[in-house]
Structure formats: structure tokens, C-alpha cells
Design a protein around this motif. Structure first.
Motif, short mmCIF file in Angstrom:
data_model
loop_
_atom_site.label_atom_id
_atom_site.label_comp_id
_atom_site.label_asym_id
_atom_site.label_seq_id
_atom_site.Cartn_x
_atom_site.Cartn_y
_atom_site.Cartn_z
N PRO A 32 -22.56 -5.48 19.54
CA PRO A 32 -21.23 -5.63 20.14
C PRO A 32 -20.95 -4.64 21.28
N LEU A 33 -21.51 -3.43 21.19
CA LEU A 33 -21.25 -2.44 22.23
C LEU A 33 -22.22 -2.53 23.40
N GLY A 34 -23.17 -3.44 23.33
CA GLY A 34 -24.10 -3.66 24.43
C GLY A 34 -25.22 -2.64 24.53
N TRP A 35 -25.43 -1.86 23.49
CA TRP A 35 -26.53 -0.88 23.51
C TRP A 35 -27.88 -1.59 23.50
N ILE A 36 -27.94 -2.71 22.82
CA ILE A 36 -29.15 -3.54 22.73
C ILE A 36 -28.70 -4.97 23.04
N GLY A 37 -29.52 -5.68 23.78
CA GLY A 37 -29.19 -7.07 24.08
C GLY A 37 -29.24 -7.91 22.81
N PRO A 38 -28.18 -8.65 22.52
CA PRO A 38 -28.18 -9.45 21.29
C PRO A 38 -29.11 -10.65 21.41
N PRO A 39 -29.67 -11.09 20.29
CA PRO A 39 -30.48 -12.30 20.33
C PRO A 39 -29.60 -13.52 20.60
N SER A 40 -30.19 -14.54 21.15
CA SER A 40 -29.42 -15.74 21.43
C SER A 40 -29.06 -16.46 20.13
N HIS A 41 -28.05 -17.29 20.23
CA HIS A 41 -27.61 -18.07 19.07
C HIS A 41 -28.75 -18.96 18.56
N GLU A 42 -29.47 -19.57 19.47
CA GLU A 42 -30.58 -20.46 19.08
C GLU A 42 -31.67 -19.69 18.36
N HIS A 43 -31.95 -18.47 18.84
CA HIS A 43 -32.98 -17.65 18.20
C HIS A 43 -32.56 -17.26 16.78
N LEU A 44 -31.31 -16.82 16.61
CA LEU A 44 -30.82 -16.46 15.27
C LEU A 44 -30.80 -17.66 14.34
N TRP A 45 -30.39 -18.81 14.87
CA TRP A 45 -30.34 -20.02 14.05
C TRP A 45 -31.75 -20.41 13.60
N ALA A 46 -32.72 -20.33 14.50
CA ALA A 46 -34.11 -20.63 14.13
C ALA A 46 -34.63 -19.63 13.09
N LEU A 47 -34.23 -18.38 13.23
CA LEU A 47 -34.65 -17.36 12.28
C LEU A 47 -34.04 -17.60 10.90
N VAL A 48 -32.77 -17.93 10.86
CA VAL A 48 -32.09 -18.18 9.58
C VAL A 48 -32.63 -19.42 8.90
N ARG A 49 -33.06 -20.40 9.66
CA ARG A 49 -33.56 -21.64 9.07
C ARG A 49 -34.98 -21.52 8.54
N HIS A 50 -35.67 -20.44 8.87
CA HIS A 50 -37.04 -20.26 8.39
C HIS A 50 -37.02 -19.93 6.89
N PRO A 51 -37.88 -20.57 6.09
CA PRO A 51 -37.86 -20.35 4.63
C PRO A 51 -38.12 -18.90 4.22
N LEU A 52 -38.98 -18.20 4.94
CA LEU A 52 -39.26 -16.81 4.58
C LEU A 52 -38.03 -15.93 4.80
N THR A 53 -37.29 -16.20 5.87
CA THR A 53 -36.06 -15.45 6.12
C THR A 53 -35.04 -15.71 5.02
N ARG A 54 -34.93 -16.95 4.60
CA ARG A 54 -34.01 -17.28 3.52
C ARG A 54 -34.39 -16.56 2.24
N LEU A 55 -35.69 -16.49 1.97
CA LEU A 55 -36.16 -15.81 0.77
C LEU A 55 -35.85 -14.31 0.84
N VAL A 56 -36.04 -13.70 1.99
CA VAL A 56 -35.75 -12.28 2.16
C VAL A 56 -34.26 -12.02 2.02
N VAL A 57 -33.42 -12.84 2.63
CA VAL A 57 -31.97 -12.67 2.53
C VAL A 57 -31.52 -12.86 1.08
N PHE A 58 -32.09 -13.83 0.40
CA PHE A 58 -31.77 -14.04 -1.01
C PHE A 58 -32.18 -12.81 -1.83
N GLY A 59 -33.35 -12.26 -1.56
CA GLY A 59 -33.79 -11.07 -2.28
C GLY A 59 -32.88 -9.88 -2.03
N VAL A 60 -32.47 -9.68 -0.79
CA VAL A 60 -31.57 -8.58 -0.46
C VAL A 60 -30.24 -8.76 -1.19
#
Length: 111
Positions: A32-60
Motif C-alpha cells: 500500500p505504501l509503494g515500497w514494493i511494487g504490488p503483484p497484479s490482480h491476475e498474478h495473485l488470482w493465478a497464485l490463489v487458484r493453484h492447488p499447492l497455494t490452497r494447501l499452504v493457506v489451509f495449513g497456515v
């Protein structure tokens, strides 16, 4: 049963201590403060839809909830001195963790 609960407590503490502060820093300050460029919406959506990411988020989510449940249980036992309500406290704490884990699984499955 008690060793399994201590194992979940320990694993949840490690996960919560290592991953959650990094995620809070990235999504709460750095992007939010612009210190690091945020990932694009499409990139985050593709990451969230990946089964391994879902498994990691579920584990956390699951490990953090069980860490909370165990810590809260012993806080109630020691702080409020309600050891006589042990079964009810265990049911509410660990039942809440199981319910929260089931809700996380449902939400991640629906994404």
C-alpha cells in the motif's frame, strides 16, 4: 491425544511466527505504501487458484487456529481458574478450531 494437541500448538506457533508477520508487512505496509511494487490482480488470482497455494493457506489457517485454541484453553485454565469446566472449554476451543478449519477448507475449495 494431548501430545497431538501440543504438536499442533507448536507447529501453529512456528507457522504463525514465521509467515503471518511477513504477509502482514507485505499486504499491510509494503504494497500500500509503494515500497514494493504490488503483484497484479491476475498474478495473485493465478497464485490463489493453484492447488499447492490452497494447501499452504489451509495449513497456515488450521495450524494457527489450533495454536490459538491450545493457548486460549490454558489461558482460561490458569487465568480464570476454571479447570472444573475442562471438557466444555476443550469442546469450545478445539471445536472452534475444527469449525474454523472446515470454513477455511470450504472457502478455499470454492475459489
Amino acid at each position: 491425544m494431548e501430545p497431538l494437541l501440543w504438536l499442533l500448538f507448536s507447529a501453529g506457533g512456528v507457522v504463525a511466527a514465521l509467515l503471518l508477520p511477513v504477509l502482514a508487512f507485505l499486504f499491510g505496509f509494503a504494497f500500500p505504501l509503494g515500497w514494493i511494487g504490488p503483484p497484479s490482480h491476475e498474478h495473485l488470482w493465478a497464485l490463489v487458484r493453484h492447488p499447492l497455494t490452497r494447501l499452504v493457506v489451509f495449513g497456515v489457517c488450521t495450524l494457527s487456529l489450533f495454536h490459538w485454541a491450545h493457548r486460549f484453553r490454558y489461558t482460561l485454565y490458569d487465568g480464570l481458574q476454571i479447570q472444573h469446566l475442562g471438557e466444555l472449554v476443550e469442546l469450545l476451543c478445539y471445536g472452534g478450531a475444527v469449525l474454523g478449519s472446515a470454513m477455511a477448507a470450504y472457502v478455499l475449495w470454492r475459489v
